[in-house]
Design an enzyme around this catalytic site. Structure first.
Site, PDB file in Angstrom:
ATOM      1  N   GLU A  57      -0.032   4.310   7.944  1.00  9.94           N
ATOM      2  CA  GLU A  57      -0.896   3.297   7.380  1.00  9.94           C
ATOM      3  C   GLU A  57      -0.245   2.059   6.801  1.00  9.94           C
ATOM      4  OE1 GLU A  57      -3.800   2.211   8.847  1.00  9.94           O
ATOM      5  OE2 GLU A  57      -4.718   3.942   8.189  1.00  9.94           O
ATOM      6  N   GLY A 164     -14.263  -6.332  10.613  1.00 16.37           N
ATOM      7  CA  GLY A 164     -13.832  -6.113   9.129  1.00 16.37           C
ATOM      8  C   GLY A 164     -14.014  -4.643   8.803  1.00 16.37           C
ATOM      9  N   SER A 168     -10.134  -2.242  14.077  1.00 13.66           N
ATOM     10  CA  SER A 168      -9.252  -3.160  14.964  1.00 13.66           C
ATOM     11  C   SER A 168     -10.363  -4.018  15.920  1.00 13.66           C
ATOM     12  CB  SER A 168      -8.370  -2.495  15.786  1.00 13.66           C
ATOM     13  OG  SER A 168      -7.646  -3.087  16.429  1.00 13.66           O
ATOM     14  N   ASP A 214      -2.287  -2.067  16.622  1.00  9.64           N
ATOM     15  CA  ASP A 214      -3.678  -2.152  17.206  1.00  9.64           C
ATOM     16  C   ASP A 214      -3.765  -2.548  18.666  1.00  9.64           C
ATOM     17  OD1 ASP A 214      -4.309  -1.861  14.640  1.00  9.64           O
ATOM     18  OD2 ASP A 214      -5.326  -3.691  14.108  1.00  9.64           O
ATOM     19  N   TYR A 270      -3.719  -8.197   2.245  1.00 17.79           N
ATOM     20  CA  TYR A 270      -3.001  -7.598   3.549  1.00 17.79           C
ATOM     21  C   TYR A 270      -1.576  -8.385   3.624  1.00 17.79           C
ATOM     22  CZ  TYR A 270      -1.668  -6.238   8.147  1.00 17.79           C
ATOM     23  OH  TYR A 270      -0.833  -5.472   9.236  1.00 17.79           O
TER      24      TYR A 270
END
Ligand code: NG1
Ligand code: MG
Length: 521
Positions: A57, A164, A168, A214, A270
């Site tokens: 992650e 959200g 993805s 993704d 992010y």
């Protein structure tokens, strides 16, 4: 062509049997919405799945390898195309969505001799289509010459990946769009590597400085497998069998129904993390390497990355002991980096711009020009130690997990349990690292993981970007109902959910999920 997007013969090729009862009417809806909007049938449907990240992650943008897996939820696009009129200076796109009330239909013209214009400051759903279109047109121009003009297109979209939710949805739309544009322009065998690379680059045009996990997961996934994706030295993806070779195990995805919109929270979530790891790489490089050593400029979203540091560290700082450094395994390299990070980035309380600029021998203005001019962020202190430690330990966990999967010691029932526990505990360590070091979890997902573990999950973690969204749980098949019941009792029953949300709350990953083109009617 090897490595090109396959053509599916029927919906049964694309979806697990259990999903056909809902997918067949959904596809019919898509086709009839298309006909209603444009007055004729589409010529094909392009499809790309969403993904769940099993492990790795927030390390793809530092170019460390990850292990995602495609899911049944997807984006589908019905498409028709028509040649441009003689001498036309622009091509016309008409695009609609089956969920018209949420995603309004729109029409736009694209000049045939310019890049597709995307206004990243406005959050419009069609931006994701535009970014796929932009990337595909660029690739087509490279292949067919600069005077290539494209075609007019009519498109109807439907997506089942929750927006959200960390599964993805954006990449599913971007990769489907890019695939649709390539196909509409007569490319019959769309190359997966080309498609993925263009989708990675074009999704950044929407304003999120994401890595490439993704898009790779959406394009390269094969039925029944997770995908080991590497980004350095080049993009590579290979399937890794989890179920069905281990039929006793499955993955359950659980939604928290906390949505996180990167376009709103990017500056504190992010995009800030992307900047923090880039600062960390530059800081470590400045302290550890001979002065003047520059990190590779082509690595990572900011032209700089921890992977860049990684390489630099082993090729420059260790020059005196180069052969010893070269003979280290990837795992040993990461262990070293973890130790070095602990010794070098000692400030638990974080670093200010001034402190970072000083170590890099630049002014604060220069620091901002280089790292944050194109990425709006809001922060006073940057948690370099914690973020770098997360990245290196997470990269190491991915390699350990992969080794376990590919070389499992598996001789009897007790071994199986031990094996499952080992896999699960790696996922749990990731959750701890996300919660404590990367600070991208949220109380709801922490709670869901705790409930699932108490009910018998081997490993539970939030998946995807985080700050909400979904979690993924490694569970033996006979415990699935038990875990679902516990989550229902202790989490979902306390929320007001719609029937749709209830149906989507918990899903076991099925074995069929891959990108495809479809021509049936
Ligand atoms: P999601 O969870 O789909 O928003 C994001 C990034 C990935 C990766 C993960 C965290 C995009 C399109 N994708 O995924 O590249 O960095 O977060 O591991 O923003
Ligand atoms: Mg996304």
């Amino acid at each position: 062509m090897a490595g090109s997007v396959p053509v599916a013969g029927s919906l049964a090729d694309i979806y697990p049997t259990a999903a056909l009862a809902t997918e067949a009417p959904r596809w019919n809806d898509l086709l009839s919405s298309f006909e209603k909007a444009y007055g004729h049938k589409p010529s094909f449907v392009a499809r790309s799945p969403g993904r769940v990240n099993i492990l790795g992650e927030h390390i793809d943008y530092s170019l460390y390898s990850v292990l995602p897996m495609a899911i049944t939820a997807d984006a589908i696009m019905a498409v028709s195309s028509a040649p441009l009129a003689e001498g036309a200076s622009s091509l016309k796109v008409r695009i609609g969505n089956v969920e018209n009330s949420k995603f309004a239909a729109s029409e736009f013209d694209v000049p045939v001799d310019a890049d597709v214009d995307i206004d990243a400051s406005k959050f419009e759903w069609t931006n994701y289509f535009k970014s796929g279109l932009r990337g595909a047109m660029k690739l087509l121009r490279e292949k067919r010459g600069q005077d290539f003009k494209g075609v007019n297109m009519e498109i109807m979209v439907d997506g089942t990946v929750p927006v959200g939710g960390g599964l993805s949805s954006s990449a599913a739309i971007v990769t489907t769009s890019a695939l649709a544009v390539m196909k509409a322009n007569g490319v019959d065998a769309v190359d997966k590597t080309e498609l993925t690379e263009l989708a990675i680059v074009s999704e950044r045009a929407v304003g999120v400085n994401s890595g490439g996990m993704d898009q790779a997961a959406s394009v390269f996934s094969e039925p029944g497998s997770a995908l080991f994706v590497s980004f350095s030295p080049r993009l590579e993806a290979r399937p890794v069998k989890i179920p069905p070779t281990r039929p006793e195990l499955c993955f359950l995805i659980a939604q928290s129904f906390v949505t996180s919109n990167k376009h709103v929270t990017g500056p504190i979530h992010y995009n800030l993390r992307v900047v923090e790891v880039s600062f960390a790489a530059a800081y470590l490089n400045a302290v550890l390497n001979p002065s003047g050593t520059r990190l590779p400029v082509d690595a990572g979203p900011l032209g700089i990355s921890l992977q860049g540091f990684h390489d630099t560290y082993f090729y420059h700082a260790n020059a005196s002991d180069y052969s010893a450094a070269k003979s280290l395994t990837k795992e040993e390299e990461l262990e070293k980096l973890i130790a070095v990070t602990k010794e070098t980035l000692t400030q638990e309380e974080g670093y200010t711009r001034e402190e970072i600029a000083k170590v890099l021998s630049v002014t604060v203005q220069e620091l901002e020009n280089r790292f944050t001019a194109k990425i709006p962020i809001r922060a006073e202190r940057f948690m370099l130690r914690q973020r770098a430690l997360h990245v290196f330990t997470e990269a190491l966990r991915v390699l350990k997990f992969l080794t376990l999967l590919e070389r499992p010691v598996h001789t009897g029932a007790s071994d199986t349990t031990r094996f499952n526990k080992e896999l699960g505990s790696i996922m749990n360590e990731t959750q701890d690292s996300c919660r404590i070091l990367y600070e991208n979890s949220c109380p709801e997902n922490d709670k869901i993981c705790q409930i699932a573990l108490e009910a018998g999950s081997y490993g539970s973690r939030q998946t995807g970007a985080g700050w909400g969204g979904c979690s993924v749980h490694l569970i033996s098949v006979d415990k699935v109902e038990q875990v679902k019941e516990a989550l229902e009792r202790e989490y979902y029953s306390k929320m007001k959910l719609t029937e749709d949300q209830k149906a989507q709350a918990m899903v076991v990953i099925h074995e069929k999920a891959y990108q495809a083109l479809y021509f049936g009617s």
